[in-house]
Design an enzyme around this catalytic site. Structure first.
Site, PDB file in Angstrom:
ATOM      1  N   GLY A  12      -5.903 -16.318  24.184  1.00 32.71           N
ATOM      2  CA  GLY A  12      -7.139 -16.649  24.116  1.00 32.71           C
ATOM      3  C   GLY A  12      -7.717 -15.348  23.259  1.00 32.71           C
ATOM      4  O   GLY A  12      -7.200 -14.418  22.686  1.00 32.71           O
ATOM      5  N   HIS A  35      -8.553 -14.225  17.177  1.00 29.56           N
ATOM      6  CA  HIS A  35      -8.995 -13.368  15.696  1.00 29.56           C
ATOM      7  C   HIS A  35      -8.257 -14.302  14.911  1.00 29.56           C
ATOM      8  O   HIS A  35      -7.454 -15.200  15.022  1.00 29.56           O
ATOM      9  CB  HIS A  35      -8.779 -12.167  16.018  1.00 29.56           C
ATOM     10  CG  HIS A  35      -7.274 -11.867  16.422  1.00 29.56           C
ATOM     11  ND1 HIS A  35      -6.164 -12.144  15.836  1.00 29.56           N
ATOM     12  CD2 HIS A  35      -6.775 -11.223  17.795  1.00 29.56           C
ATOM     13  CE1 HIS A  35      -5.092 -11.730  16.365  1.00 29.56           C
ATOM     14  NE2 HIS A  35      -5.304 -11.153  17.743  1.00 29.56           N
ATOM     15  N   HIS A  40      -4.678 -15.292  14.808  1.00 32.45           N
ATOM     16  CA  HIS A  40      -4.204 -16.502  15.454  1.00 32.45           C
ATOM     17  C   HIS A  40      -4.536 -17.646  14.670  1.00 32.45           C
ATOM     18  O   HIS A  40      -3.778 -18.747  14.520  1.00 32.45           O
ATOM     19  CB  HIS A  40      -5.248 -16.623  16.796  1.00 32.45           C
ATOM     20  CG  HIS A  40      -4.866 -15.718  17.878  1.00 32.45           C
ATOM     21  ND1 HIS A  40      -5.730 -14.657  18.328  1.00 32.45           N
ATOM     22  CD2 HIS A  40      -3.899 -15.720  18.726  1.00 32.45           C
ATOM     23  CE1 HIS A  40      -5.304 -13.976  19.482  1.00 32.45           C
ATOM     24  NE2 HIS A  40      -4.071 -14.570  19.594  1.00 32.45           N
ATOM     25  N   SER A  55      -6.193  -8.927  20.034  1.00 36.57           N
ATOM     26  CA  SER A  55      -7.508  -8.784  21.081  1.00 36.57           C
ATOM     27  C   SER A  55      -7.888  -7.568  21.512  1.00 36.57           C
ATOM     28  O   SER A  55      -8.781  -7.320  21.855  1.00 36.57           O
ATOM     29  CB  SER A  55      -7.324  -9.812  22.141  1.00 36.57           C
ATOM     30  OG  SER A  55      -6.729 -10.950  21.451  1.00 36.57           O
ATOM     31  N   ARG A  56      -6.692  -6.622  21.748  1.00 34.87           N
ATOM     32  CA  ARG A  56      -7.015  -5.367  22.261  1.00 34.87           C
ATOM     33  C   ARG A  56      -7.699  -4.341  21.690  1.00 34.87           C
ATOM     34  O   ARG A  56      -8.311  -3.462  22.010  1.00 34.87           O
ATOM     35  CB  ARG A  56      -5.544  -4.920  22.855  1.00 34.87           C
ATOM     36  CG  ARG A  56      -5.167  -5.577  24.101  1.00 34.87           C
ATOM     37  CD  ARG A  56      -3.752  -4.617  24.519  1.00 34.87           C
ATOM     38  NE  ARG A  56      -3.341  -5.515  25.977  1.00 34.87           N
ATOM     39  CZ  ARG A  56      -2.502  -6.410  25.887  1.00 34.87           C
ATOM     40  NH1 ARG A  56      -1.637  -6.842  24.824  1.00 34.87           N
ATOM     41  NH2 ARG A  56      -1.924  -6.747  27.095  1.00 34.87           N
TER      42      ARG A  56
END
Ligand code: PAF
Length: 277
Positions: A27, A30, A33, A182-183
């Site tokens: 999930g 961004h 993905h 995501s990080r």
């Protein structure tokens, strides 16, 4: 687009589908993905994205609890991208009881990321095998941003004879070069500016290799020292063979430069393939 939370419902929804592509994610989607989704779309009649933050692949002290969970926004993006099914199980669906059977990848799980995140690839391989069994896709897409993960899963499929084609997707980068992750959302504004240094150091090694340098360990330690001098805490910078992440010799042609380093509280990874042939 159907949003499904249980394995039973998923099985019913997919019962008549003959060509299913799976894009497994945790999930907080961004553009990287969405690139995986675009790659999957022409290859399958039914496109499934899974969203599950997998506790099993996080070590003690890692960011499992603060990992961003943004299901509503993710579903919106996936619907726009033409996804057919979102499978977003909760922990009870995936781990209804303590997971006693696990998938232990080969020696590759102990090097690079595996050396700094013990048990990580066991957690990844185990959940991906479970997701494969739940969704039963013909095709699955994984990003090369997580290069070692892609190799581990490619080997898993080969060695366990799973009837699934694994398709790798290129890393998507911000205009300044930072690999999307995501990080990245953990980075402060100042850290975001500094964060491209990891990309620049790996790219510097790529250029040095293209220019003929083969003193791999010197290139690696120069990059580590330079990043640390800028305030990073570098876990590794390594030049490896693309095929198996073993150390190259001077005749190796298909190489990959990988790095992992912490900037403040955020651990970033990146890599770059280098083809010398
Ligand atoms: O790359 C990821 O997001 C995760 O490691 C994966 C493959 C979805 C397994 O949890």
């Amino acid at each position: 687009m159907d949003v499904i939370h249980s394995v039973a419902e998923l099985r019913t929804r997919l019962a008549d589908e003959r060509q299913v592509a799976l894009v497994p994610t945790m999930g907080n989607l961004h553009d990287g993905h969405i690139e995986l989704i675009q790659l999957a779309k022409p290859r399958a009649a039914c496109l499934v994205a899974s969203i599950f933050v997998n506790r099993l692949q996080f070590g003690p002290g890692e960011d499992f609890n603060r990992y961003p969970r943004t299901l509503a926004a993710d579903c919106e993006r996936l619907a726009q991208a033409g996804c057919n099914v979102v499978f977003a199980p909760d922990e009870q669906q995936v781990y209804p009881e303590p997971q006693e059977f696990t998938v232990d990848p080969s020696d590759i799980q102990h090097v690079l990321e595996g050396a700094f995140r013990p048990g990580h690839f066991r957690g990844v391989a185990t959940v991906v095998l479970k997701l494969f069994n739940m969704v039963q896709p013909q095709i699955a897409i994984f990003g090369k941003k997580d290069y070692q993960q892609y190799l581990v899963l490619r080997e898993m499929v080969k060695q366990l004879a799973l009837p699934i084609e694994i398709i790798p997707a290129e890393t998507v980068r911000a205009p300044d070069g930072l690999a999307l992750s995501s990080r990245n959302s953990y980075l402060s504004a100042r850290e975001r500016i500094e964060s491209i240094a990891l990309f620049h150091h790996l790219d510097g090694i790529r250029r040095a290799l293209m220019e003929g340098r083969r003193d791999f360990s010197v290139l690696e330690s120069e990059a580590v020292a330079s990043l640390n001098a800028r305030g990073w805490e570098t876990d590794y910078v390594a030049v490896r063979r693309q095929s198996d992440l073993r150390e190259p010799d001077v005749h190796s042609r298909a190489l990959v430069v990988l790095g992992a380093a912490r900037l403040g509280k955020t651990r970033l990874i990146d890599n770059m393939e280098v083809d010398l042939s």
